[in-house]
Every structure is written in C-alpha cells, then in structure tokens.
Scaffold this active site. Sequence first.
Site, short mmCIF file in Angstrom:
data_model
loop_
_atom_site.label_atom_id
_atom_site.label_comp_id
_atom_site.label_asym_id
_atom_site.label_seq_id
_atom_site.Cartn_x
_atom_site.Cartn_y
_atom_site.Cartn_z
N CYS A 150 -0.60 -0.02 -2.11
CA CYS A 150 -1.86 -0.09 -1.36
C CYS A 150 -1.57 -0.14 0.14
O CYS A 150 -1.22 -1.20 0.67
CB CYS A 150 -2.67 -1.32 -1.78
SG CYS A 150 -4.20 -1.54 -0.86
N CYS A 198 -3.83 -2.42 2.14
CA CYS A 198 -3.53 -3.85 1.97
C CYS A 198 -2.34 -4.27 2.83
O CYS A 198 -2.36 -5.33 3.45
CB CYS A 198 -3.18 -4.15 0.51
SG CYS A 198 -4.39 -3.64 -0.70
N ASP A 199 -1.30 -3.45 2.85
CA ASP A 199 -0.02 -3.87 3.40
C ASP A 199 0.44 -3.10 4.62
O ASP A 199 1.48 -3.41 5.21
CB ASP A 199 1.07 -3.75 2.31
CG ASP A 199 0.75 -4.59 1.09
OD1 ASP A 199 0.15 -5.67 1.25
OD2 ASP A 199 1.08 -4.16 -0.04
#
Length: 312
Positions: A136, A139-140
């Site tokens: 993701c 997300c990161d």
Amino acid sequence: MELNTQYDVAIVGGGPAGLSAAIYAARGGLKTVIFEKALVGGQITVTAEVENYPGFEESVSGFDIVEKMQKQAEKFDAEIKIEEVKAIGLEGLCKIVETNKATYSVKSVIIATGAHPRKLAVPGEEKYTGRGVSYCATCDGALFRDKVVAVVGGGDSAVEEAMFLTKFASKVYIIHRRNQLRAVKILQERVFANEKIKIIWDSVVQEIQGGDFVENLLLYNKKTKETSELPLDGVFIFVGIIPNSELVESRVDFDEQNFIKTDETMHTEIPGVYAAGDVTHKVLRQIITAGSDGATAAFSAEKWIEENQDNF
C-alpha cells in the site's frame, strides 16, 4: 449461540459494494444489516486520491467517499455491525449468518467481501513485510521520503502507486515481467514522462534481501537469463488480487481464480444469495463498478424477497 434478530438482507463486507447495496436495500424498505470485521470502507479507505469517480471534478480520497456512503446508508436505517462472519448457512429459504458475536436469521445474503493483494511468494517477502515491503503506497509512501523504492507490477494499480510514490521517493523503479505495461494509456503516458521513474522490463524478483530492513532486490531477466542486484530502501508489490471468497467456497460457482460467478442480476446459483464487488468475476474492479454491483444485488434481492414473501 441464540438466534438473533431476523433481517431481510444481510450484507457481508462494508466496502463500496456493500455500502451501495445497503443504501439501495434500506431505501427500498428492507431491514438491512452490514457485517464488517474491520474498517468500514475496505481497501479504498487507504487510497489517497480518486480522480475517476463521477461527480468529483477534483480528486477525492477513498476515505471521504466511503464516509459519505456510510452516512447515506445509515440515513436510510441500515445497521452496521462490526462483527466477523464465521459461517453462512445457505440451505433453505431463510439463511443463517453466524458471526463472532451472534447468530442471525436472514432472508437474503449479499457477499461483498472484496479481495486482498497477491504476494510474490519469494524469499524475504514475509521477513521484510513492514520493514521495507509494502502492499500500500498510500499507507507507507511517506516513510520513504528521499529514498529509492521499487514497484513490482505493470497494471493500473502498480502504475498509479508508482506515480504516487514520486511525491516522496527520490527514485522509483517499476519492475515488470513483460516488455510493455498493462496499465491504461493515460497512466502509461504519465509514467514515461516522469523523470523520477525508471522501468526495468522483462524482469522478476527472485529474492528480497537486507539486514534489519530491505536493502536489495535480486532480479532475474527473463530474456537475457541474467541475474542482477538492485540496491534500494523499499519495495511495493502490486501483482494482482485474491478474492475473499472462502465463506462460500465449494457452495457457489467460482471461476478459475476463485472469484464468485453471478448472473447479470448479481445472483449466484443459490436462491437468495448474491455477490457484488471485487469478490466477483468481472473485467473491471473500481469503486464505480462495485457500487453498481451492490445496487444491482440489492434491487434483485428486494424482488426475490417480494416473490417469496408468503413462504418465509
């Protein structure tokens, strides 16, 4: 467990397909419940920018879209229960839904359980998940500011995430097993024009290496038959998805990849059981198609309940 309240429609999964189904079912006057084991909204909640959802001239976050969908469903009195469905009894006219908290009797079921990322299944992948391996980018991605990363894959998701990562990383490699991308043309054009992105063609990852964190990829070129090392700080994997269809495995018709087959009304071959969204066999998996599936499934369930009302 003691049998709990009866519902007209039980929707398993609270992503765009499930929320859309809830809106249509509850607005149609059906007593409706969504069962979601984790976060309402599913995978789309971690998508930072959605720019192809009709009605939004400017990009909008996936979280914002599902938040509005949830509020709309609740406005029509759809219930949302954060409970994990453990089993579904599909025999008979009424169905039984068993969760980790209770057991429910329902007239119809809509399976909207979505899908999850496919893994590479190479040495180092499990070891470095959360330590340089991610599925993701939204997300990161911010964790890799001014660092070198790679995206594995060549479809729309891989290319979109590679573009997103250029906001943070100093260099983004796209590693693709073929000699051309599978992403739509407009996305390919953006990638080719981005100076931060370099594509490594005809190559696959053989191993993810490092110390405490990812430091290197071992690559194999399928054309030259040569191996090489690619020093980097992180790798983002986008090589497909696997349907979350285990709840109805061997009881409804699957395709060769275990996606649920339905007819044009989203009906499975079991009376009163429908499927919608990414868990189904389809050519396009987007928010808009999930929403369409959910609406169709709810409409079909409403008609089916009406036709069988005297038998419940």
